[in-house]
Design a protein around this motif. Structure first.
Motif, PDB file in Angstrom:
ATOM      1  N   UNK A  73       0.912  -1.108  -0.116  1.00  0.00           N
ATOM      2  CA  UNK A  73      -0.114   0.035  -0.103  1.00  0.00           C
ATOM      3  C   UNK A  73       0.864   1.305  -0.099  1.00  0.00           C
ATOM      4  N   UNK A  74       0.519   2.157  -0.733  1.00  0.00           N
ATOM      5  CA  UNK A  74       1.315   3.655  -1.086  1.00  0.00           C
ATOM      6  C   UNK A  74       2.730   3.038  -1.502  1.00  0.00           C
ATOM      7  N   UNK A  75       2.738   2.209  -2.112  1.00  0.00           N
ATOM      8  CA  UNK A  75       4.000   1.847  -2.525  1.00  0.00           C
ATOM      9  C   UNK A  75       5.158   1.221  -1.693  1.00  0.00           C
ATOM     10  N   UNK A  76       4.345   0.871  -0.524  1.00  0.00           N
ATOM     11  CA  UNK A  76       5.455   0.345   0.577  1.00  0.00           C
ATOM     12  C   UNK A  76       4.831  -1.117   0.676  1.00  0.00           C
ATOM     13  N   UNK A  77       5.763  -1.816   1.277  1.00  0.00           N
ATOM     14  CA  UNK A  77       5.334  -3.335   1.737  1.00  0.00           C
ATOM     15  C   UNK A  77       4.728  -3.220   2.941  1.00  0.00           C
ATOM     16  N   UNK A  78       3.458  -3.752   3.131  1.00  0.00           N
ATOM     17  CA  UNK A  78       3.004  -3.876   4.365  1.00  0.00           C
ATOM     18  C   UNK A  78       2.514  -5.251   5.018  1.00  0.00           C
ATOM     19  N   UNK A  79       2.577  -5.916   4.066  1.00  0.00           N
ATOM     20  CA  UNK A  79       2.039  -7.477   4.440  1.00  0.00           C
ATOM     21  C   UNK A  79       3.112  -8.129   3.628  1.00  0.00           C
ATOM     22  N   UNK A  80       4.078  -8.744   4.412  1.00  0.00           N
ATOM     23  CA  UNK A  80       5.477  -9.274   3.647  1.00  0.00           C
ATOM     24  C   UNK A  80       4.915 -10.432   3.115  1.00  0.00           C
ATOM     25  N   UNK A  81       4.430 -11.423   3.632  1.00  0.00           N
ATOM     26  CA  UNK A  81       4.048 -12.579   3.252  1.00  0.00           C
ATOM     27  C   UNK A  81       3.163 -12.667   1.746  1.00  0.00           C
ATOM     28  N   UNK A  82       2.280 -11.727   1.854  1.00  0.00           N
ATOM     29  CA  UNK A  82       1.553 -11.603   0.538  1.00  0.00           C
ATOM     30  C   UNK A  82       2.278 -11.052  -0.446  1.00  0.00           C
ATOM     31  N   UNK A  83       3.132  -9.958  -0.134  1.00  0.00           N
ATOM     32  CA  UNK A  83       4.094  -9.416  -1.163  1.00  0.00           C
ATOM     33  C   UNK A  83       4.853 -10.370  -1.844  1.00  0.00           C
ATOM     34  N   UNK A  84       5.665 -11.220  -0.962  1.00  0.00           N
ATOM     35  CA  UNK A  84       6.510 -12.267  -1.249  1.00  0.00           C
ATOM     36  C   UNK A  84       5.783 -13.149  -2.089  1.00  0.00           C
ATOM     37  N   UNK A 108      15.139  -3.675  -8.426  1.00  0.00           N
ATOM     38  CA  UNK A 108      13.938  -3.688  -7.990  1.00  0.00           C
ATOM     39  C   UNK A 108      13.884  -2.253  -7.969  1.00  0.00           C
ATOM     40  N   UNK A 109      12.485  -1.690  -7.993  1.00  0.00           N
ATOM     41  CA  UNK A 109      11.895  -0.313  -7.573  1.00  0.00           C
ATOM     42  C   UNK A 109      10.801  -0.271  -6.899  1.00  0.00           C
ATOM     43  N   UNK A 110      10.521   0.456  -6.234  1.00  0.00           N
ATOM     44  CA  UNK A 110       9.278   1.105  -5.562  1.00  0.00           C
ATOM     45  C   UNK A 110       9.084   2.289  -5.372  1.00  0.00           C
ATOM     46  N   UNK A 111       7.533   2.671  -5.195  1.00  0.00           N
ATOM     47  CA  UNK A 111       7.316   4.047  -5.344  1.00  0.00           C
ATOM     48  C   UNK A 111       7.293   4.846  -3.959  1.00  0.00           C
ATOM     49  N   UNK A 112       6.993   4.203  -3.032  1.00  0.00           N
ATOM     50  CA  UNK A 112       6.741   4.738  -1.691  1.00  0.00           C
ATOM     51  C   UNK A 112       7.704   5.158  -0.834  1.00  0.00           C
ATOM     52  N   UNK A 113       7.676   4.959   0.502  1.00  0.00           N
ATOM     53  CA  UNK A 113       8.789   5.113   1.379  1.00  0.00           C
ATOM     54  C   UNK A 113       9.098   6.562   1.364  1.00  0.00           C
ATOM     55  N   UNK A 114       8.159   7.453   1.403  1.00  0.00           N
ATOM     56  CA  UNK A 114       8.310   8.981   1.573  1.00  0.00           C
ATOM     57  C   UNK A 114       9.810   9.414   1.094  1.00  0.00           C
ATOM     58  N   UNK A 115       9.974   9.504  -0.181  1.00  0.00           N
ATOM     59  CA  UNK A 115      10.987   9.951  -0.735  1.00  0.00           C
ATOM     60  C   UNK A 115      11.378  11.370  -0.207  1.00  0.00           C
TER      61      UNK A 115
END
Lengths: 445, 298
Positions: A77-88, A111-118
């Motif tokens: 969510x919001x470009x960040x991983x918040x449920x690791x098992x699901x993302x995996x 890898x790239x991701x969009x979130x994590x408050x750049x």
């Protein structure tokens, strides 16, 4: 702290080199709405040897996409991983399908991701040159002379690119090595992200038996792929309207000079539709992609959309809405996103740049009529951007939604020189280093 | 009811598309090039090797396999199509025919697989009377032997008795007496059998004297003497003996040389043919000369 970063980033660079040597590397775009995996094979004419500048076909002739797979993202969510098992699981699905298509095993992934408050920082450093000619060591020294801002605990540097070098009063140098002067100055763009997000991502990728060979911000890589060369040179902003987060990156002189993210995206539009029309999210997503828009016309009042439902209540299941109603739900949210982007651009001082070109890309940019709405909010020079074409990319993965995947391919083939790609200044070497001894000799005799 | 419905819905929920960790790893393993090579090459080879070793490791199995192989082999070899029932010899005289049957003893019927035709051909070709032989199995189970016999062209009186030689000097057979083949010329002397072609040339050249020629004698393994009746001899040179004999014949024509009382005509020196007179002739000659010179001593 700095050496630690150096080491981890250098380790990733070595991993990337190893992957290039082996000829196969995977690209993983972990987004909020989808996880895309591309498998690249590096065997083109420019496989070996780093040549000057960027090769033929913008450096794309060196690689070919041999496997591509997309899966619905989960646990992001919001470009960040918040449920690791699901993302995996999502990563596993995408990687396995791409491997199957490519018929090779991939071990290295970028890898790239969009979130994590750049967050973006402009850094400046300046040194006196020791012997009037700029050497690699001088560049290392000037880079380490940059005053490091206090970016706070729990944050990690994702990109740190020297943007501009200046010798004495001459500025705008790309490569000052060998030039003569007294003072060397550098401007650097540094981007930090939340370190927990990176750690989560690392963990997920490790759980998939993959090795991380590089990490990039999706705002940056979608800028790389959707801005054409003169836009990158003259200055432009790329706005990547993703599922859960909207990234924006400002390019100038072929360098990213600013990057930021808005934690709003297409999924918010979907949830608005879901709430507004009382339909499940999947139906809302379908309605959005089929009938969505942001500019209502008279025709739209008459175009009725079957919403459907499976409650068993005939009245409820036969509901319809006009397209104008749908647009009425979507438009405020899209406007909100664009307003937010506008605010970030203003904060970055984009309006003072010579070129005001804005490129919209990402899955959200496919909403019909978005360019008209965006030009009202962001300024006149707005266009919709699609990523570059790369060899072997399936037709299904050439849309705007794959801007960051394609950008990541280009990033994998030709990464920009970052801080850690330069030499380590002699002062930072461990005390018993041979180079340090050499330097001591040179200084004293 | 609610509980049941819930569980029912759970069952019909869309399947998780994600591969399990195990299947993900398994697929990655299968995509590993080395492992694939192992699966494709190493595993079948290993399995075949192990199986082969397990079966052949047992002596009984080995024997059974060998027995079975011989059985199959025999059953094929002893089919009537491959059986040879009789031997036919063409181009051989009755004696040679008998010899061949003697040195190639075969118990018919016999499978053609058991016949070593090349060996048989060499054995037959080793017979002196056989110039060349051809052995093959003809349709209908016949062992066909085609023989070309040596044609005797001279009689050679050698250390082992009287023998027949063909025109290359190869032995053809033995004779009990010279008189058995009076039509053939006679050779004798040490090394005569090694120069048969030259001797035949000489006989051809001496055709006009044929009625008088008794044979050729090899002298010192290098040159020929022509032995004539009445104990006359023509000594031929080592080189160009045919020419020499032709000169003798020419002399005979002109001066009736051979009818005279000579013992030896020596042609060894080409430039100076020499004759040796018989003893009576010499005294006769001297007497005549004495008369001519008016010698009155006698």
């Amino acid at each position: 702290m700095m050496t630690n970063l150096y080491e981890s980033q250098r380790a990733m660079r070595n991993m990337r080199k190893a992957a290039m040597q082996r000829g196969v590397v995977a690209i993983l775009d972990i987004g909020t709405s989808k996880v895309a995996c591309l498998v690249l094979r590096f065997d083109g004419p420019e496989h070996f040897g780093e040549q000057d500048g960027i090769g033929s076909m913008a450096g794309q002739s060196s690689f070919r996409v041999i496997g591509a797979a997309t899966t619905r993202s989960r646990g992001v969510s919001f470009g960040e991983i918040d449920a690791m098992q699901e993302t995996e699981r999502a990563i596993r699905t995408a990687v396995q399908a791409a491997q199957k298509m490519a018929n090779v095993r991939v071990d290295h992934v970028i890898a790239c991701f969009s979130g994590a408050q750049p967050r973006s920082y402009g850094l400046a450093g300046e040194i006196e040159l020791q012997d009037s000619v700029v050497t690699e060591q001088d560049i290392a020294r000037v880079l380490s002379a940059c005053d490091m801002p206090d970016y706070g605990q729990g944050r990690e540097v994702l990109h740190a690119q020297p943007v501009n070098f200046a010798i004495d009063h001459r500025s705008g140098l790309n490569d000052p090595r060998g030039q003569i002067g007294n003072r060397l100055a550098v401007d650097m763009h540094m981007m930090t992200v939340d370190s927990t997000a990176i750690q989560n991502l690392l963990y997920c990728i490790k759980r998939c038996d993959l090795e991380l060979a590089g990490l990039a911000s999706s705002a940056y890589v979608s800028g790389v792929s959707s801005l054409v060369e003169d836009e990158q040179e003259l200055g432009a902003a790329c706005i990547d309207l993703g599922g859960g987060a909207t990234g924006l990156s400002i390019f100038m002189k072929k360098h990213m000079i600013y990057s930021d993210g808005v934690r709003l995206g297409g999924e918010h539009v979907t949830s608005d539709i879901s709430k507004g029309l009382q339909v499940p999210l999947t139906v809302a997503e379908r309605i959005k992609t089929f009938y969505g828009g942001v500019v209502a016309t008279g025709m739209d009042d008459r175009e009725m959309i079957e919403i459907g439902g499976e409650t068993g209540d005939w009245e409820h299941d036969r509901r319809t809405v006009s397209r104008a109603e749908l647009i009425g739900i979507m438009r405020p949210r899209v406007e909100e996103i664009l307003e937010e982007v506008r605010a970030r651009l203003d904060a970055a001082g984009f309006d003072r740049l010579p070129s005001q070109q804005i490129v919209l890309t990402g899955g959200g940019s496919q909403i019909p009529g978005l360019d008209g709405l965006a030009s009202r909010i962001l300024g006149q020079q707005v266009r919709l951007g699609r990523p570059l074409r790369v060899q072997g990319l399936p037709q299904a993965a050439t849309g705007a939604a794959f801007a960051s995947s394609v950008g990541l391919c280009l990033f994998a083939a030709h990464p920009q020189d970052e801080w850690w790609d330069f030499e380590i200044p002699a002062e930072r070497y461990p005390a018993r280093s041979l180079r340090r001894a050499v330097k001591w000799f040179r200084d004293n005799w | 009811m609610r509980q049941m419905k819930a569980s029912h819905r759970e069952n019909t929920s869309p399947r998780d598309p994600a591969p399990s960790r195990l299947s993900y790893r398994y697929q990655r393993l299968l995509l590993t090039p080395l492992f694939r090579t192992f699966l494709r090459v190493g595993l079948p080879m290993g399995a075949a090797f192990t199986l082969g070793m397990a079966v052949l490791g047992n002596a009984d199995n080995r024997d059974a396999i060998a027995l079975r192989i011989t059985e199959i082999r025999n059953s094929i070899e002893e089919r009537p199509e491959f059986m040879v029932k009789l031997m036919a010899i063409d181009g051989a005289s009755p004696e040679v025919n008998g010899d061949i049957r003697e040195i190639v003893p075969i118990d018919f019927p016999l499978s053609s697989f058991d016949l070593d035709l090349e060996e048989m051909r060499l054995t037959i070709a080793e017979l002196d009377a056989v110039a060349s032989a051809e052995v093959r199995i003809r349709a209908g189970g016949v062992l066909q032997i085609d023989v070309i016999e040596r044609i005797p062209s001279v009689v050679w009186r050698g250390p082992q008795g009287v023998e027949l030689l063909d025109n290359t000097g190869h032995r053809v057979g033995a004779l009990i007496a010279r008189a058995e083949r009076p039509d053939l010329p006679l050779l004798t002397g040490e090394g005569a059998e090694l120069a048969v072609p030259e001797a035949l040339d000489l006989f051809a050249a001496a055709e006009p004297l044929a009625s008088r020629v008794r044979g050729l004698v090899r002298m010192g393994e290098r040159r020929w003497d022509v032995a004539l009746d009445r104990n006359q001899r023509i000594l031929l040179p080592e080189e160009n003996p045919v020419e020499a004999i032709e000169r003798v014949i020419a002399l005979d024509h002109v001066q009736d040389l051979m009818a005279r009382d000579l013992v030896v005509i020596d042609m060894r020196n080409q430039n100076r043919p020499t004759v040796r007179l018989a003893e009576t002739a010499v005294t006769e000659l001297r007497r005549i000369r004495g008369q001519v010179l008016g010698d009155t001593t006698q």
